[in-house]
Write a protein that holds these residues in place. Structure first.
Motif, PDB file in Angstrom:
ATOM      1  N   THR A 248      -3.821   7.462   7.861  1.00  0.00           N
ATOM      2  CA  THR A 248      -4.369   7.293   7.092  1.00  0.00           C
ATOM      3  C   THR A 248      -4.070   6.122   6.102  1.00  0.00           C
ATOM      4  O   THR A 248      -5.254   6.437   5.145  1.00  0.00           O
ATOM      5  CB  THR A 248      -3.172   7.711   6.013  1.00  0.00           C
ATOM      6  OG1 THR A 248      -2.915   9.250   6.642  1.00  0.00           O
ATOM      7  CG2 THR A 248      -2.428   8.240   4.575  1.00  0.00           C
ATOM      8  N   THR A 249      -3.522   4.940   6.551  1.00  0.00           N
ATOM      9  CA  THR A 249      -4.000   3.007   6.116  1.00  0.00           C
ATOM     10  C   THR A 249      -5.151   2.903   6.471  1.00  0.00           C
ATOM     11  O   THR A 249      -5.737   2.825   5.843  1.00  0.00           O
ATOM     12  CB  THR A 249      -2.897   2.376   7.446  1.00  0.00           C
ATOM     13  OG1 THR A 249      -1.190   3.145   6.466  1.00  0.00           O
ATOM     14  CG2 THR A 249      -3.035   1.223   7.220  1.00  0.00           C
TER      15      THR A 249
ATOM     16  N   PHE B 102      -5.292   5.410  -3.004  1.00  0.00           N
ATOM     17  CA  PHE B 102      -4.131   5.243  -2.680  1.00  0.00           C
ATOM     18  C   PHE B 102      -3.807   5.167  -4.058  1.00  0.00           C
ATOM     19  O   PHE B 102      -4.117   4.997  -5.112  1.00  0.00           O
ATOM     20  CB  PHE B 102      -3.608   4.049  -1.899  1.00  0.00           C
ATOM     21  CG  PHE B 102      -5.143   3.002  -1.915  1.00  0.00           C
ATOM     22  CD1 PHE B 102      -4.821   1.489  -2.684  1.00  0.00           C
ATOM     23  CD2 PHE B 102      -6.386   2.495  -2.059  1.00  0.00           C
ATOM     24  CE1 PHE B 102      -4.646   0.935  -2.581  1.00  0.00           C
ATOM     25  CE2 PHE B 102      -6.952   1.386  -1.804  1.00  0.00           C
ATOM     26  CZ  PHE B 102      -6.808   0.342  -2.877  1.00  0.00           C
ATOM     27  N   ASP B 103      -2.132   5.114  -3.844  1.00  0.00           N
ATOM     28  CA  ASP B 103      -1.736   5.773  -4.963  1.00  0.00           C
ATOM     29  C   ASP B 103      -0.845   3.523  -5.517  1.00  0.00           C
ATOM     30  O   ASP B 103      -0.290   4.353  -7.263  1.00  0.00           O
ATOM     31  CB  ASP B 103      -0.329   6.696  -4.765  1.00  0.00           C
ATOM     32  CG  ASP B 103      -1.161   8.316  -3.957  1.00  0.00           C
ATOM     33  OD1 ASP B 103      -1.818   8.392  -5.622  1.00  0.00           O
ATOM     34  OD2 ASP B 103      -1.185   8.236  -2.890  1.00  0.00           O
TER      35      ASP B 103
ATOM     36  N   LEU C  21       0.717  -1.132   0.217  1.00  0.00           N
ATOM     37  CA  LEU C  21       0.121  -0.395   0.071  1.00  0.00           C
ATOM     38  C   LEU C  21       0.707   1.370  -0.149  1.00  0.00           C
ATOM     39  O   LEU C  21       1.406   1.421   0.855  1.00  0.00           O
ATOM     40  CB  LEU C  21      -0.727  -0.336   1.343  1.00  0.00           C
ATOM     41  CG  LEU C  21      -1.602   1.516   1.131  1.00  0.00           C
ATOM     42  CD1 LEU C  21      -2.931   1.211   0.288  1.00  0.00           C
ATOM     43  CD2 LEU C  21      -2.671   1.392   2.549  1.00  0.00           C
TER      44      LEU C  21
ATOM     45  N   LYS D  42       0.426   6.161   0.219  1.00  0.00           N
ATOM     46  CA  LYS D  42      -0.085   7.100  -0.470  1.00  0.00           C
ATOM     47  C   LYS D  42       0.690   8.209  -0.169  1.00  0.00           C
ATOM     48  O   LYS D  42       1.769   8.225   0.864  1.00  0.00           O
ATOM     49  CB  LYS D  42      -1.566   6.538   0.885  1.00  0.00           C
ATOM     50  CG  LYS D  42      -2.487   8.310   0.938  1.00  0.00           C
ATOM     51  CD  LYS D  42      -2.747   8.176  -0.388  1.00  0.00           C
ATOM     52  CE  LYS D  42      -3.834   9.421  -0.146  1.00  0.00           C
ATOM     53  NZ  LYS D  42      -4.759   9.846  -1.468  1.00  0.00           N
TER      54      LYS D  42
ATOM     55  N   CYS E  98      -7.775   4.527   4.000  1.00  0.00           N
ATOM     56  CA  CYS E  98      -7.205   3.790   2.409  1.00  0.00           C
ATOM     57  C   CYS E  98      -7.972   2.813   2.632  1.00  0.00           C
ATOM     58  O   CYS E  98      -9.261   2.262   1.472  1.00  0.00           O
ATOM     59  CB  CYS E  98      -6.084   3.554   2.586  1.00  0.00           C
ATOM     60  SG  CYS E  98      -5.070   4.901   1.917  1.00  0.00           S
TER      61      CYS E  98
END
Length: 253
Positions: free
Chosen positions: A46-47, A57-58, A11, A13, A50
């Motif tokens: 943030t995790t 997320f990116d 993951l 972000k 997401c």
């Protein structure tokens, strides 16, 4: 436990040039309490956001109960529970009316009194959120997160600001919810909270997971490596003194 209900792979972000979550991977098993620990700015919240479909997320992938979070966000939202802050509730409605309202948003008929009993607030059924103590507000936020009978319950620092009695009381509520079949993913700054509640913890720092294991296994590994504290650990803490003198009974009034 043993069956993964949440799988996070690589993951990422970013916020412009800043990488908040930097290629982390972990899984949470069914009926597990999984903790994410870390200092401020580590990427914990943030995790969670997401996973909860609250932030795009990116890079990487997230699968929750067989659903792809990026491709099936609406389906994911139906099977997760997210703890809300007390400021998210309508001031003029009672606790029962709020739970009925939240249930209707999922197209479900809920048992408000049953949910309040789950978090030991049945005696406050007719009260408004503004009339509750800090611990009661936290417990009600969990009741609200349970209206859709979620597969996974997300708690972001659930005991922040609570006194020791209210904090330990909430731990008992969280354990009981897990015992009834829920998976719980929580973030916390409290190390004793993580030791008490979590089956496994991931320690995050600067957007990366630097360790992942059961709390006791982490401690034993550190000690086996020759670690020694600078001072001898005391047999009791100030919190132990507080609870010994005032009792463990909850005082919400």
């Amino acid at each position: 436990m043993g069956e993964n209900v949440l799988e996070v792979e690589n993951l990422v972000k970013r916020y412009g040039p800043f990488t908040a979550v930097d290629g982390i991977s972990f899984e949470a098993q069914r009926q597990e309490i999984f903790g994410i620990l870390g200092p401020n700015g580590a990427g914990k919240t943030t995790t969670l956001e997401c996973i909860e479909t609250l932030r795009e997320f990116d890079g990487g992938s997230i699968v929750l109960n067989g659903l792809d979070v990026r491709r099936q966000p609406q389906e994911v939202k139906r099977i997760i529970g997210v703890q809300l802050q007390s400021s998210s509730f309508f001031d003029k409605l009672s606790l029962v009316e709020l739970l009925d309202l939240f249930g209707s948003l999922y197209g479900r008929r809920v048992d408000p009194l049953g949910l309040l009993e789950e978090v030991e607030l049945a005696d406050k059924a007719k009260a408004q959120v503004k009339e509750l103590s800090g611990g009661q507000k936290q417990r009600f936020s969990i009741a609200a997160a349970l209206v859709n009978d979620p597969v996974v319950l997300f708690l972001d620092e659930p005991t922040t600001g609570l006194d020791p009695q209210a904090r330990r009381h909430l731990w008992g509520v969280i354990k009981r919810i897990r015992s009834e079949g829920k998976t719980i993913v929580l973030t916390t700054h409290s190390m004793d909270e993580a030791e008490e509640l979590c089956d496994r913890v991931a320690i995050m720092d600067a957007g990366k997971i630097v360790a992942l294991a059961p709390p006791l296994a982490m401690i034993e590994k550190l000690v086996a490596g020759g670690f020694k504290k600078d001072r001898v650990e005391r047999l009791a803490s100030l919190e132990d003194v507080f609870l010994h003198l005032t009792g463990h009974a909850l005082r919400d009034e």
